[in-house]
Design a protein around this motif. Structure first.
Motif, PDB file in Angstrom:
ATOM      1  N   LEU A 147      22.825  13.285   3.300  1.00 10.60           N
ATOM      2  CA  LEU A 147      23.232  14.675   3.485  1.00 10.60           C
ATOM      3  C   LEU A 147      23.451  15.379   2.144  1.00 10.60           C
ATOM      4  CD1 LEU A 147      25.839  14.115   6.341  1.00 10.60           C
ATOM      5  CD2 LEU A 147      23.494  14.942   6.583  1.00 10.60           C
ATOM      6  N   PRO A 148      23.417  16.709   2.126  1.00 11.78           N
ATOM      7  CA  PRO A 148      23.739  17.440   0.887  1.00 11.78           C
ATOM      8  C   PRO A 148      25.198  17.238   0.504  1.00 11.78           C
ATOM      9  CG  PRO A 148      23.483  18.951   2.745  1.00 11.78           C
ATOM     10  CD  PRO A 148      23.030  17.613   3.227  1.00 11.78           C
ATOM     11  N   ASN A 196      28.695  16.006   2.635  1.00  6.20           N
ATOM     12  CA  ASN A 196      29.446  14.807   2.284  1.00  6.20           C
ATOM     13  C   ASN A 196      30.896  15.145   1.923  1.00  6.20           C
ATOM     14  OD1 ASN A 196      27.341  12.993   2.681  1.00  6.20           O
ATOM     15  ND2 ASN A 196      26.597  13.189   0.582  1.00  6.20           N
ATOM     16  N   LEU A 197      31.087  16.276   1.265  1.00  2.22           N
ATOM     17  CA  LEU A 197      32.444  16.713   0.939  1.00  2.22           C
ATOM     18  C   LEU A 197      33.249  16.944   2.213  1.00  2.22           C
ATOM     19  CD1 LEU A 197      34.659  17.732  -0.956  1.00  2.22           C
ATOM     20  CD2 LEU A 197      33.551  19.987  -0.913  1.00  2.22           C
ATOM     21  N   GLY A 198      32.637  17.629   3.177  1.00  2.00           N
ATOM     22  CA  GLY A 198      33.324  17.867   4.445  1.00  2.00           C
ATOM     23  C   GLY A 198      33.679  16.577   5.157  1.00  2.00           C
ATOM     24  N   LEU A 199      32.723  15.640   5.166  1.00  2.00           N
ATOM     25  CA  LEU A 199      32.988  14.348   5.809  1.00  2.00           C
ATOM     26  C   LEU A 199      34.073  13.570   5.065  1.00  2.00           C
ATOM     27  CD1 LEU A 199      29.371  13.163   6.738  1.00  2.00           C
ATOM     28  CD2 LEU A 199      31.236  13.682   8.324  1.00  2.00           C
ATOM     29  N   GLY A 200      34.050  13.643   3.722  1.00  2.00           N
ATOM     30  CA  GLY A 200      35.079  12.959   2.934  1.00  2.00           C
ATOM     31  C   GLY A 200      36.462  13.500   3.239  1.00  2.00           C
ATOM     32  N   LEU A 201      36.561  14.808   3.416  1.00  2.00           N
ATOM     33  CA  LEU A 201      37.847  15.409   3.758  1.00  2.00           C
ATOM     34  C   LEU A 201      38.317  14.951   5.141  1.00  2.00           C
ATOM     35  CD1 LEU A 201      37.207  19.053   2.474  1.00  2.00           C
ATOM     36  CD2 LEU A 201      38.710  17.357   1.438  1.00  2.00           C
ATOM     37  N   VAL A 202      37.386  14.894   6.092  1.00  2.00           N
ATOM     38  CA  VAL A 202      37.734  14.445   7.446  1.00  2.00           C
ATOM     39  C   VAL A 202      38.167  12.980   7.424  1.00  2.00           C
ATOM     40  CG1 VAL A 202      36.799  13.950   9.743  1.00  2.00           C
ATOM     41  CG2 VAL A 202      36.279  16.124   8.626  1.00  2.00           C
ATOM     42  N   VAL A 203      37.434  12.143   6.682  1.00  2.00           N
ATOM     43  CA  VAL A 203      37.789  10.726   6.591  1.00  2.00           C
ATOM     44  C   VAL A 203      39.185  10.571   5.984  1.00  2.00           C
ATOM     45  CG1 VAL A 203      37.254   8.552   5.419  1.00  2.00           C
ATOM     46  CG2 VAL A 203      35.421   9.866   6.511  1.00  2.00           C
ATOM     47  N   GLY A 204      39.451  11.298   4.900  1.00  2.00           N
ATOM     48  CA  GLY A 204      40.762  11.210   4.264  1.00  2.00           C
ATOM     49  C   GLY A 204      41.881  11.677   5.170  1.00  2.00           C
TER      50      GLY A 204
END
Length: 367
Positions: free
Chosen positions: A65-66, A70-78
Motif C-alpha cells: 500500500l502507499p 500504511n500510516l493509517g493502518l499503523g495508527l489503528v494497530v497502535g
C-alpha cells in the motif's frame, strides 16, 4: 514516574477524608449486586482486537500500500494495542474472573507489547500503586515530593521530560513513557523498595527482554516498513494509555488516607472512545472497586454524582490534558505542585476541586 529512591514516611496531608470504607459499603448496598460480579464472557473482546492488530501488520507488510495507507493502518494497530492493554488491566485485576494462569495468558496479550510482563504488572500496579495511591513518595507512579529532589539534586533532570516542564521534548513524553516507566520500576524501584520484597525480579527482567526481542524481530522482518509496524504502533499505544494514566492522579492532592474521591480523578470523554477504551476514564470508580467490570463503572459514576457532586472530580479529557501540560509535576506539599528546577513555579490544586467537580458541571448545564 517516581525515580528509584527509598520511600520515606508520608508527610501529613491537609486534604481528604477517611471515609472510603463507608463509601464502599454504601455503594455495595445501593447498587445492583451484578455491578461487582466478574464477567468472564468479556474475554471474547480479545479476539477482534488480535485480528485487527495482526491483520493490520500483515496488510502493511504484504499489500504494498502507499505510505499514507500504511500510516493509517499503523495508527489503528497502535490504538488497538493500547485498547487491548486497558482490557488486560481489567483481566489482571480479576474483573473477568478466570484462573491466575488464564489471567496471565491474556495479560501477556495486553501488556507484552508494552514491555510489562503480567506478574510484574500485577505486583507493581495492583499491589503497590493501588495500596499507596498518591501517598508521599511511596506511590511508584508519582513524581513524588520536593524533599526527594532536594535530597538527590540529580533527579531534577527527570521532571524536565514530563508534561508541565515547559520543555519542547515534554510533548513527546506520552509516546514512550509507559514503557520507560515500567523499566524504571522494574530495574530500579523493584530492587530497592520494600514493597517489592519477595518479587521474582530476575524472571521479570528476562521476560521484559523477550518482549523487546519480539519488537526487534518484527522490526527486522519489516525492514523500512518498521516505521508503520513497530514505531508508530508503539508510540500510539503508549500515548493512549498515558493519556489516561497521567490524568488519573497527577492533578490531585497527595493524601494520607487512600480515598479515591480525594486522590484520584476520572475524566469525561466521547462515548465511542469510552467504549473502545473499556471505560478507563472511570478511574475513581476503578480505585473504589478494582475487580469491578469496567462496563458497570457508569453506575458508580452516577451514584457519586448524585451523592457527592462536590467531591467527585471528572473534567473533560481535553481539559485534564491541558492542565497536565500547564502545571508542574512535583509536590511541594500535599496540595501544591512545584517545578523543582524553577521553585518559583507553583500551582495550588485545591481550587480544582471546585472547578472540576460534578456539582460545577451540573450547575453550568442548568445555567
Amino acid at each position: 514516574m517516581n525515580a528509584a529512591v527509598k520511600p520515606e514516611s508520608i508527610r501529613p496531608a491537609s486534604f481528604g477524608q477517611q471515609d472510603e470504607r463507608a463509601l464502599r459499603d454504601q455503594m455495595r448496598k445501593d447498587l445492583p449486586a451484578d455491578t461487582f460480579k466478574a464477567q468472564t464472557w468479556r474475554v471474547i473482546w480479545f479476539l477482534p482486537l488480535q485480528l485487527v492488530i495482526w491483520g493490520g501488520i500483515v496488510t502493511i507488510l504484504m499489500a504494498g500500500l502507499p505510505w499514507y495507507a500504511n500510516l493509517g493502518l499503523g495508527l489503528v494497530v497502535g490504538h488497538t494495542i493500547g485498547s487491548q492493554a486497558l482490557l488486560a488491566h481489567e483481566v489482571l485485576h480479576g474483573a473477568l474472573g478466570m484462573s491466575r494462569g488464564w489471567q496471565n495468558f491474556f495479560g501477556w496479550l495486553g501488556f507484552g507489547p508494552m514491555v510489562a510482563p503480567p506478574e510484574f504488572w500485577r505486583k507493581w500496579h495492583n499491589s503497590v500503586h493501588h495500596a499507596h495511591t498518591n501517598m508521599g513518595d511511596t506511590d511508584p507512579d508519582s513524581f513524588g515530593t520536593l524533599r526527594r529532589y532536594k535530597a538527590d539534586p540529580r533527579q531534577k533532570k527527570f521532571p524536565k521530560l514530563a508534561p508541565g516542564s515547559g520543555t519542547w521534548y515534554s510533548l513527546l513524553f506520552l509516546t514512550y513513557s509507559f514503557t520507560m516507566h515500567a523499566q524504571i520500576v522494574l530495574w530500579k524501584q523493584a530492587k530497592r523498595r520494600k514493597q517489592f520484597r519477595g518479587f521474582n525480579r530476575r524472571k521479570a527482567i528476562i521476560q521484559s527482554l523477550l518482549c523487546v526481542a519480539g519488537w526487534l524481530a518484527l522490526a527486522v522482518i519489516s525492514g523500512p516498513l518498521a516505521l508503520f509496524t513497530v514505531v508508530i504502533p508503539f508510540m500510539v499505544a503508549n500515548a493512549l494509555g498515558q493519556g489516561y494514566i497521567l490524568t488519573n492522579h497527577f492533578l490531585r492532592p497527595q493524601t494520607e488516607s487512600n480515598n479515591p474521591l480525594d486522590n484520584s480523578m476520572s475524566v469525561r470523554t466521547l462515548p465511542l472512545l469510552d467504549r473502545l477504551h473499556y471505560r478507563f476514564s472511570h478511574h475513581i470508580e476503578h480505585h473504589f472497586f478494582p475487580k469491578m467490570p469496567s462496563h458497570k463503572a457508569p453506575r458508580l459514576r452516577e451514584w457519586l454524582e448524585v451523592h457527592y457532586p462536590e467531591r467527585y472530580v471528572a473534567p473533560t479529557h481535553w481539559q485534564a490534558m491541558k492542565l497536565l501540560y500547564a502545571t508542574p509535576r512535583v509536590y511541594q506539599d500535599p496540595t501544591v505542585l512545584v517545578d523543582p528546577n524553577h521553585p518559583e513555579r507553583t500551582f495550588d490544586l485545591l481550587p480544582l476541586q471546585v472547578e472540576m467537580s460534578a456539582a460545577t458541571y451540573k450547575a453550568q448545564a442548568l445555567s
